[in-house]
Design an enzyme around this catalytic site. Structure first.
Site, PDB file in Angstrom:
ATOM      1  N   PHE A  27     -10.884  19.044 -24.346  1.00 22.84           N
ATOM      2  CA  PHE A  27     -11.277  17.646 -24.399  1.00 22.84           C
ATOM      3  C   PHE A  27     -12.511  17.494 -23.497  1.00 22.84           C
ATOM      4  O   PHE A  27     -12.665  18.255 -22.543  1.00 22.84           O
ATOM      5  CB  PHE A  27     -10.134  16.713 -23.960  1.00 22.84           C
ATOM      6  N   THR A  28     -13.356  16.516 -23.794  1.00 17.96           N
ATOM      7  CA  THR A  28     -14.659  16.421 -23.104  1.00 17.96           C
ATOM      8  C   THR A  28     -14.520  16.416 -21.577  1.00 17.96           C
ATOM      9  O   THR A  28     -15.152  17.212 -20.883  1.00 17.96           O
ATOM     10  CB  THR A  28     -15.415  15.152 -23.544  1.00 17.96           C
ATOM     11  N   ASP A  65      -1.423  18.786 -21.189  1.00 18.51           N
ATOM     12  CA  ASP A  65      -2.082  17.480 -21.208  1.00 18.51           C
ATOM     13  C   ASP A  65      -1.269  16.609 -22.161  1.00 18.51           C
ATOM     14  O   ASP A  65      -1.308  16.791 -23.385  1.00 18.51           O
ATOM     15  CB  ASP A  65      -3.531  17.624 -21.696  1.00 18.51           C
ATOM     16  N   ARG A  77     -17.619  12.191 -32.639  1.00 23.45           N
ATOM     17  CA  ARG A  77     -16.975  13.358 -32.048  1.00 23.45           C
ATOM     18  C   ARG A  77     -17.590  14.583 -32.704  1.00 23.45           C
ATOM     19  O   ARG A  77     -17.080  15.129 -33.666  1.00 23.45           O
ATOM     20  CB  ARG A  77     -15.450  13.339 -32.265  1.00 23.45           C
ATOM     21  N   PHE A  94     -23.018  11.585 -24.144  1.00 22.64           N
ATOM     22  CA  PHE A  94     -22.686  10.603 -25.185  1.00 22.64           C
ATOM     23  C   PHE A  94     -22.341   9.229 -24.612  1.00 22.64           C
ATOM     24  O   PHE A  94     -22.429   8.229 -25.298  1.00 22.64           O
ATOM     25  CB  PHE A  94     -21.519  11.102 -26.047  1.00 22.64           C
ATOM     26  N   TYR A 137       0.843  -1.204   0.000  1.00 24.24           N
ATOM     27  CA  TYR A 137       0.000   0.000   0.000  1.00 24.24           C
ATOM     28  C   TYR A 137       0.876   1.251   0.000  1.00 24.24           C
ATOM     29  O   TYR A 137       0.648   2.181  -0.760  1.00 24.24           O
ATOM     30  CB  TYR A 137      -0.876  -0.024   1.250  1.00 24.24           C
ATOM     31  N   LYS A 178      -3.326   6.004 -22.493  1.00 24.26           N
ATOM     32  CA  LYS A 178      -2.833   6.315 -23.836  1.00 24.26           C
ATOM     33  C   LYS A 178      -1.304   6.344 -23.802  1.00 24.26           C
ATOM     34  O   LYS A 178      -0.648   5.542 -24.440  1.00 24.26           O
ATOM     35  CB  LYS A 178      -3.368   7.678 -24.291  1.00 24.26           C
TER      36      LYS A 178
HETATM   37  N1  F0G Z   1      -7.011  14.215 -22.118  1.00 21.51           N
HETATM   38  C1  F0G Z   1      -7.051  13.757 -23.368  1.00 21.51           C
HETATM   39  C2  F0G Z   1      -6.395  14.527 -24.464  1.00 21.51           C
HETATM   40  C3  F0G Z   1      -7.691  12.554 -23.649  1.00 21.51           C
HETATM   41  O1  F0G Z   1      -7.727  12.106 -24.896  1.00 21.51           O
HETATM   42  C4  F0G Z   1      -8.299  11.844 -22.578  1.00 21.51           C
HETATM   43  C5  F0G Z   1      -9.009  10.605 -22.826  1.00 21.51           C
HETATM   44  C6  F0G Z   1      -8.212  12.360 -21.299  1.00 21.51           C
HETATM   45  C7  F0G Z   1      -7.563  13.560 -21.096  1.00 21.51           C
HETATM   46  C8  F0G Z   1      -8.837  11.657 -20.143  1.00 21.51           C
HETATM   47  O2  F0G Z   1      -8.088  10.545 -19.831  1.00 21.51           O
HETATM   48  O3  F0G Z   1      -9.644   8.609 -20.203  1.00 21.51           O
HETATM   49  O4  F0G Z   1      -7.598   8.372 -18.805  1.00 21.51           O
HETATM   50  O5  F0G Z   1      -9.511   9.675 -17.995  1.00 21.51           O
HETATM   51  N2  F0G Z   1      -9.407  10.238 -23.953  1.00 21.51           N
HETATM   52  C9  F0G Z   1     -10.095   8.976 -24.227  1.00 21.51           C
HETATM   53  C10 F0G Z   1     -10.451   8.908 -25.676  1.00 21.51           C
HETATM   54  C11 F0G Z   1     -11.265   8.737 -23.359  1.00 21.51           C
HETATM   55  O6  F0G Z   1     -11.112   7.928 -26.042  1.00 21.51           O
HETATM   56  O7  F0G Z   1     -10.027   9.729 -26.473  1.00 21.51           O
HETATM   57  P1  F0G Z   1      -8.750   9.219 -19.167  1.00 21.51           P
END
Ligand code: F0G
Length: 482
Positions: free
Chosen positions: A132-133, A223, A389, A455, A80, A266
């Site tokens: 980003f979303t 990011d 998208r 979505f 831990y 990623k």
């Molecule tokens: N920033 C970017 C540029 C991303 O593409 C994503 C995730 C995140 C932050 C959030 O990261 O998913 O680890 O919480 N993109 C995924 C996609 C969900 O399908 O493009 P996460």
């Protein structure tokens, strides 16, 4: 991947790895695919993997690991607090990003949660090259607003601009002047700009952004989730970086930023995430929230196995021969679609191949969600799952009206080292067929619509019996074929 030339003409990307473990995938008949997309409320997020042939929804958490990553997972130190595994990861992050402090978190949006809670105050603004979303959702939930400062080139679907992810420096200066420095929480730059087609920024542009941040004493937050692709493009396209190694370019980028965060789903081909910085004060503020939301500071919600895999994955990301696989496969797919007249985003970016639904389905208004309809239609005719998208992924305005997206894209993500060239050729074939039959595709309407990130779980219905008609045409043209 390598720059190997083929003697007899056709240039295709050549893999610098071999496959040693495989997973069976299913290609179900079109009749089942029709049922499946109806069961999923025409939302590709709600499809079951069992019904999917090529899963091009995302590259998140589904990249292929190397044998070395798998091997490292076996020697993970499960404790831990004070895990040796964490120390390895901590050292690797500090080595690559040249930052003193690292906070592990369970994924990218967890970093966004903590960064936004600490640095976004109600009424403040976060300028960025593009949102980003999940980033936007976290900023908005903390009372901030997102201002996108992209160049005129960014939203051009067909372009030859090598760095469509750049920020417009004049607009950034003007925004800060207009609102006053106190209103700005920080400036955010996203590598491999996700929502405009995986488009990179140039190192030179980041240097200019840094100068603006210095002028106004603002923090620059990177990011780095899609950094691998951005690094490849900088190395390929930016003259002054041609002689630099990937690691040197990474260091140069990181040096310009006060905070670097990433989704390790990623970056590094594992699962997890983290934030690093040299700013002790910022670190201490963020650190307080890590045990609350993520876990103890030596795992932050990640499994020790994933941390081992990530440590190796980050090191492997520093090899050009590794990070060029995605962009080169995407470029191949994009070029083949261009040859067939299918509207796609150019130049090919990282992350995936992006179909331009606004042009593909120019008979559908944005309020009928052309990119969502295209995602459903492509699944129906191929078993290929992509991700909408566009407007369907936007949040409504406070008065209930639609926020029309800048672009209507169908993203076909290319998980790294997962699909073969023949599978990519299959996808191209079905997309080209769909383009010839595009008039059959109709719109979608929400029947269940969540307020936040609609979505993910929203359900829709087709505006007519167009899915049945499309399936019938598929049968007519393909006979008994899957
Ligand atoms: N920033 C970017 C540029 C991303 O593409 C994503 C995730 C995140 C932050 C959030 O990261 O998913 O680890 O919480 N993109 C995924 C996609 C969900 O399908 O493009 P996460």
């Amino acid at each position: 991947m390598s720059e190997v030339k083929f003697y007899y003409g056709e240039e295709v990307p050549l893999e610098m790895h071999k496959v040693r473990i495989v997973q069976k995938i299913n290609l179900k008949p079109v009749e089942r695919r029709l049922e499946a997309i109806e069961e999923a409320g025409f939302n590709t997020f709600l499809l079951k993997n069992d019904d999917i042939f090529m899963d091009m929804l995302t590259d998140s958490g589904v990249n292929a690991m190397s044998d070395k990553q798998q091997a490292a997972m076996l020697e993970a130190d499960d404790s831990y607090a004070g895990s040796t595994t964490f120390t390895k990861l901590d050292n690797k992050v500090r080595e690559i990003f040249k930052k003193e402090f690292f906070l592990p978190m369970h994924q990218g949006r967890a970093c966004e949660n903590i960064i936004s809670q600490v640095f976004v105050q109600p009424g403040t603004i976060v300028p960025m090259n593009y949102h980003f979303t999940t980033t936007k959702a976290h900023i908005v939930i903390n009372g901030g607003t997102v201002e996108e400062i992209f160049t005129d080139e960014a939203l051009k679907i067909t372009s030859e601009h090598p760095f469509k992810g750049n920020m417009d420096i004049d607009k950034l200066n003007a925004l800060i002047e207009e609102h006053g420095r106190e209103k700005i929480s920080f400036v955010r730059v996203e590598a491999g700009t996700n929502l405009i087609g995986g488009q990179p920024f140039a190192l030179e542009n980041l240097e200019e952004v840094r100068q603006v941040c210095d002028k106004y004493d603002l923090m620059l937050v990177l990011d780095a989730s899609l950094l691998a692709d951005n690094l490849y493009f900088i190395k390929q396209r930016e003259e002054k970086c041609k002689e630099m190694s990937i690691k040197e370019i990474t260091g140069a980028i990181s040096d310009l930023c006060d905070i670097v965060y990433f989704s390790a789903r990623k970056l590094g081909c594992a699962r997890g995430g983290g934030v690093c910085t040299n700013n002790k004060e910022a670190y201490l503020k963020m650190r307080e929230l890590v045990p609350l939301y993520e876990g103890f500071l030596t795992y932050g919600g990640m499994s020790v196995r994933e941390m081992e895999a990530l440590t190796i994955g980050l090191e492997e990301t520093m090899e050009e021969n590794m990070i060029n696989q995605g962009p080169q496969f995407i470029a191949y797919m994009t070029d083949e679609l261009v040859k067939k007249g299918v509207p796609v985003v150019t130049p090919a970016g990282g992350l995936g191949c992006h179909l331009n639904a606004m042009e593909f389905l120019d008979h559908l208004p944005q309020t009928k969600y052309p990119a969502g309809a295209l995602a459903a239609a492509l699944y129906l005719v191929s078993g290929v799952r992509g991700m909408e998208r566009g407007t369907l992924s936007e949040q409504r305005e406070e008065d209930g009206s639609e926020t029309l997206a800048h672009m209507e894209l169908l993203r076909l993500a290319m998980p790294r080292r997962v699909y073969t060239l023949s599978q990519v050729k299959y996808a191209v074939d079905r997309i080209a067929w769909l383009y010839e039959n595009r008039d059959l595709i109709g719109g979608l309407t929400y029947v269940e619509e969540p307020k936040v990130l609609r979505f993910f779980f929203g359900r829709l219905e087709a505006n007519s019996n167009w899915p049945e008609q499309l399936a019938a045409k598929f049968r007519e043209d393909f006979g008994e074929s899957l």
